[in-house]
Design an enzyme around this catalytic site. Structure first.
Site, mmCIF file in Angstrom:
data_model
loop_
_atom_site.group_PDB
_atom_site.id
_atom_site.type_symbol
_atom_site.label_atom_id
_atom_site.label_comp_id
_atom_site.label_asym_id
_atom_site.label_seq_id
_atom_site.Cartn_x
_atom_site.Cartn_y
_atom_site.Cartn_z
ATOM 1 N N GLU A 262 0.906 -1.020 -0.003
ATOM 2 C CA GLU A 262 -0.023 0.106 0.040
ATOM 3 C C GLU A 262 0.843 1.276 0.103
ATOM 4 O O GLU A 262 1.479 1.767 0.922
ATOM 5 C CB GLU A 262 -1.009 0.081 1.199
ATOM 6 C CG GLU A 262 -1.834 1.119 1.128
ATOM 7 C CD GLU A 262 -2.270 1.481 2.618
ATOM 8 O OE1 GLU A 262 -2.766 2.415 2.893
ATOM 9 O OE2 GLU A 262 -2.503 0.387 3.574
ATOM 10 N N CYS A 296 -2.289 8.994 2.215
ATOM 11 C CA CYS A 296 -2.232 8.330 1.003
ATOM 12 C C CYS A 296 -3.206 8.554 0.189
ATOM 13 O O CYS A 296 -3.157 8.931 -1.131
ATOM 14 C CB CYS A 296 -1.674 7.087 1.155
ATOM 15 S SG CYS A 296 -3.162 5.820 1.840
#
Length: 488
Positions: A262, A296
């Site tokens: 990720e 993110c």
């Protein structure tokens, strides 16, 4: 000193006042607290003063954790799945019981306002509760008086989970803890800057699970390679930058370990012509500047329809002027500092580059910070599409504002990014179906967000692969086994 002067001043990373005897945390290995010979200071980014001491794990500690996890797996895998779920639910109860303490510690080590720290803890609790209620799918292919064939899911084995500094608690609990885990809490760049809260959680949960099911390590740059390169690790789940993710992938490839990455994103939000409202302005603002932009899936490029560009920009700036930037533990503060000196320097370099080329910067916010890593909310007005602040992920309170004319054009520009985390669209849902699924991203939101623990998420392209959270995230920690039984 004016707020603007305070905002522009770079803190000297060498000028740190040492507090008297900050508390030392310990590793958790095999259900026990483990002290180390070396420690690093955990700094409060709002003050740059130590709040505690982070233990630096050695290679011997890694071996001890690996052995403890391996021994635990032999027993833990025999525990019925429902019982494992119950014990995971118990972790949620521990987090709830210590929420105030953990939220304050999180604010002091990460910088986010106390309300946001409570929100992160609430997210971790929700992830525990969700993962503890998900059924493991079992597919029966054939069932008769003489024959049974089915596919079941079993836990992989020892897992290394690497947690970042921006959301160290919630992301740690996204990675399903019902599987046996050798849990590493250290960024490969600087583990000490975000280890305190999860080390404390490790102390709290030592008696909640069988010894060795979860081990909590922290350390310096050596720790990551020791863990990811270990031959006895079955899977690595890494959350962090794309640059470090590539190193992790190379390490995993040596033993063909299972891998979830990720990574970073350069996410875009698109504001259509029918979205000039205060509600959309507020939603778009916080999609970009929650946690000072250190997410993110935060909006890092904002495309505004040309017919409302100036009006929407002015509304956005007016909203930003009322945001209070300061120490997250203080009342009224809604945006904290950057989390560490390295990230502060990166965002400052992007801002300096805009100034040097004569670009238009709009700085906003009510600065109440001191010596911490504080920056004003900064917009870049109509930069070129190839400008560094558009192409690169700033991961801070810096947002480029761009115009577009039609949907096809803006989707092409959104898809030009090397990353593929998220596309958000500030449009009326009934009028946004056309083109909504076209962005090359793993998630697309339309006037909403990822607000439930059951949703899975992840990246594509340079944003990584695999899934976190939800059923898809759970299955990442399992392997399929097909069973065929001929009955006599």
């Amino acid at each position: 000193m004016s707020s603007r002067e305070s905002a522009s001043r770079r803190p000297d990373p060498l000028r740190v006042t040492i507090m008297q005897s900050p508390s030392a945390f310990s590793l958790t290995i095999g259900g026990h607290g483990v002290a180390t010979s070396d420690y690093l200071p955990v700094l409060n980014p709002a003050t740059r003063q130590p709040i505690g001491q982070c233990p630096v794990a050695s290679e011997e500690h890694v071996e001890q954790a690996r052995a403890a996890a391996g021994d635990a797996f032999a027993v833990w895998r025999q525990v019925p799945y429902g019982k494992r779920c119950e014990q995971l639910q118990a972790l949620a109860g521990i987090l709830e019981a210590h929420l105030d303490e953990l939220a304050q510690l999180l604010t002091h080590e990460q910088g986010k306002p106390l309300a946001d720290a409570r929100g992160e803890l609430a997210g971790a609790i929700a992830f525990c509760q969700c993962a503890g209620s998900l059924p493991l799918p079992e597919v029966v292919h054939e069932q008769s008086a003489t024959r049974l064939s089915k596919t079941v899911r079993e836990p992989l084995g020892v897992v290394v989970a690497i947690v970042p500094w921006n959301y160290p608690v919630s992301i740690a609990f996204v990675k399903p803890d019902r599987r046996v885990g050798c849990r590493k809490h250290a960024d490969s760049q600087a583990g000490a800057d975000h280890a305190a809260d999860y080390l404390r959680i490790g102390e709290l949960i030592r008696d909640a699970l069988p010894a060795g099911v979860i081990n909590v390590l922290a350390g310096n740059d050596d720790l990551g390679p020791w863990l990811t390169g270990h031959a006895d690790v079955a899977k690595i789940s890494f959350t962090g930058s794309s640059v470090t993710g590539r190193h992790v992938a190379r390490s995993a490839a040596a033993d063909l370990k299972r891998l979830t990455l990720e990574l970073g994103g350069n996410d875009a939000a698109v504001v259509m012509a029918d979205s000039l409202s205060d509600a959309v302005v507020e939603r778009v603002f916080w999609s970009a500047f929650t946690n000072a932009g250190q997410i993110c899936m935060a909006t890092k490029r904002l495309y505004i329809h040309e017919s409302i560009y100036e009006a929407f920009r002015d509304k956005l700036v007016a909203y930003a002027q009322n945001v209070v930037i300061g120490d997250g533990s203080q009342p009224g503060v809604t945006m904290g500092p950057l989390q560490n000196a390295k990230q502060f320097a990166k965002v400052m370099s992007l801002i300096d580059a805009v100034r040097q080329r004569g670009g238009r910067l709009i700085e906003c916010g009510q600065m109440r910070g001191g010596d911490g890593y504080f920056l004003p909310i900064t917009f870049v007005d109509l930069p070129d599409e190839s400008a560094p602040e558009v192409v690169e992920e700033a991961f801070g309170p810096l947002l480029p504002l761009l115009k577009f004319r039609d949907v096809d054009e803006v989707i092409e520009r959104v898809n030009a990014a090397r990353t593929g985390w998220l596309a958000a669209s500030g449009v009326v849902i009934g009028r946004s179906a056309h083109g909504l699924q076209q962005p090359s991203t793993r998630s697309v939101w339309s006037t909403t967000g990822c607000d439930h623990a059951v949703y899975s998420f992840g990246g594509m392209k340079a944003s990584g692969y695999g899934a976190e959270s939800g059923l898809e995230g759970l299955l990442e920690f399992t392997t399929q086994k097909t069973v065929i039984i001929q009955q006599q």
